[in-house]
Design an enzyme around this catalytic site. Structure first.
Site, PDB file in Angstrom:
ATOM      1  N   VAL A  68       9.743  64.966  28.560  1.00 11.96           N
ATOM      2  CA  VAL A  68      10.331  65.427  27.306  1.00 11.96           C
ATOM      3  C   VAL A  68      10.314  66.945  27.211  1.00 11.96           C
ATOM      4  CG1 VAL A  68      10.120  65.336  24.801  1.00 11.96           C
ATOM      5  CG2 VAL A  68       9.700  63.285  26.161  1.00 11.96           C
ATOM      6  N   ILE A 109      11.684  68.681  18.867  1.00 10.63           N
ATOM      7  CA  ILE A 109      11.533  67.988  20.146  1.00 10.63           C
ATOM      8  C   ILE A 109      12.567  68.519  21.124  1.00 10.63           C
ATOM      9  CG2 ILE A 109      11.546  65.737  21.282  1.00 10.63           C
ATOM     10  CD1 ILE A 109      10.801  64.515  18.593  1.00 10.63           C
ATOM     11  N   CYS A 110      12.125  68.798  22.342  1.00  8.60           N
ATOM     12  CA  CYS A 110      13.014  69.314  23.389  1.00  8.60           C
ATOM     13  C   CYS A 110      13.504  68.157  24.243  1.00  8.60           C
ATOM     14  CB  CYS A 110      12.276  70.352  24.242  1.00  8.60           C
ATOM     15  SG  CYS A 110      13.276  70.974  25.618  1.00  8.60           S
ATOM     16  N   ILE A 111      14.714  67.692  23.937  1.00 10.80           N
ATOM     17  CA  ILE A 111      15.369  66.629  24.718  1.00 10.80           C
ATOM     18  C   ILE A 111      16.798  67.093  24.987  1.00 10.80           C
ATOM     19  CG2 ILE A 111      15.907  64.155  24.808  1.00 10.80           C
ATOM     20  CD1 ILE A 111      13.796  63.614  22.800  1.00 10.80           C
TER      21      ILE A 111
END
Length: 287
Positions: free
Chosen positions: A127, A90-92
């Site tokens: 996100v 996940i790109c956070i």
């Protein structure tokens, strides 16, 4: 976790966070490292309330780098949820996709709370990579099914890892059981600290409010302005400053008395002067 180099800064930090999260009473998440790999964590979080994810339980994996906490972790969602892609990093802002934004003071709890906050955000742009946009009805269906989902690696279902917290009715029942104790304690406190007798010696406060000269009981439950107000109400009639009334009206009384005395003095003086003149004239004629 036997055989770990506990002098390693990353391992020391991870073990510290593991102890803190094990003692964390929060019912919104549960996280711990694997028995055979301290750098891999599994976590179950509760879906945010008042959203289509409410009631859902979601399991994901957090992988910590050897340079932790100076480099951020990576996060992969494992439970079908309708918000994040499965088995995809996940790109956070607090993941390894944005190392320039990571702060060493952050930790696993930061990632957990942050990920939970991203659930209700709308759109994939919030996100980035690893985000999906499912219809609300499908997300609610997945939230209901997620409770029975079992991690293939942990071999435990989400509901066993993160049980539901006690309901409000249970909390109210326990509160009612405690009420008699609270009432008895309040009555004993009131009995232990009686009010000062009416004839207690009085002292004048710096602002002119009469208060008891003795000390207030520490358990009386009244302090400061409340004591002054209570004593003032009780002693308004008893402590009426009668002695001050004459002192206020004394000066006008004297002035009026002086004003009434001045005319006789002037008249007497004029009469004496006139008599002296008459006597002097009579004396001159006689001589």
């Amino acid at each position: 976790m036997a055989g770990l180099n506990k002098n390693n800064s990353a391992i020391k930090r991870i073990m510290q966070e593991a102890r803190e999260l094990a003692n964390d009473p929060c019912t919104d998440y549960r996280a711990a490292p694997l028995e055979d790999d301290i750098f891999e964590w599994h976590c179950t979080i509760r879906g945010p309330a008042d959203t289509e994810f409410e009631g859902g339980l979601y399991h994901f994996r957090i992988t910590l780098p050897p340079e932790y906490p100076f480099r951020p972790p990576s996060i992969i969602m494992l439970t079908p949820n309708g918000r994040f892609e499965l088995n995809t990093k996940i790109c956070i802002s607090f993941t390894n996709y944005h190392e320039e934004l990571w702060q060493p003071a952050w930790g696993v709890r930061t990632a957990i709370v942050g990920l939970q906050g991203f659930f209700p955000l709308k759109g994939t742009n919030a996100v980035g990579l690893g985000a999906v946009e499912y219809p609300p009805a499908e997300r609610r269906r997945l939230a209901k099914a997620s409770r029975e989902w079992t991690c293939p690696q942990c071999q435990q279902r989400n509901l066993d890892l993160l049980p539901d917290p006690p309901t409000s009715s249970e909390g109210n029942t326990s509160h009612h059981h405690d009420e008699p104790k609270t009432t008895v304690a309040a009555e004993s406190t009131a009995t232990a600290s009686p009010a000062p007798p009416p004839d207690a010696p009085m002292a004048i406060h710096s602002v002119g409010v009469p208060i008891p000269s003795g000390n207030v009981q520490p358990n009386s439950g009244i302090s400061g302005p409340a004591v002054q107000a209570a004593v003032l109400n009780r002693t308004t009639v008893e402590t009426t400053p009668v002695a001050q009334a004459p002192s206020v009206s004394a000066q006008p009384t004297r002035r009026s008395a002086q004003t009434t005395r001045r005319p006789p003095l002037l008249l007497d003086t004029l009469i004496c002067v006139l008599l002296a003149i008459v006597v002097g004239l009579v004396y001159r004629r006689l001589t």
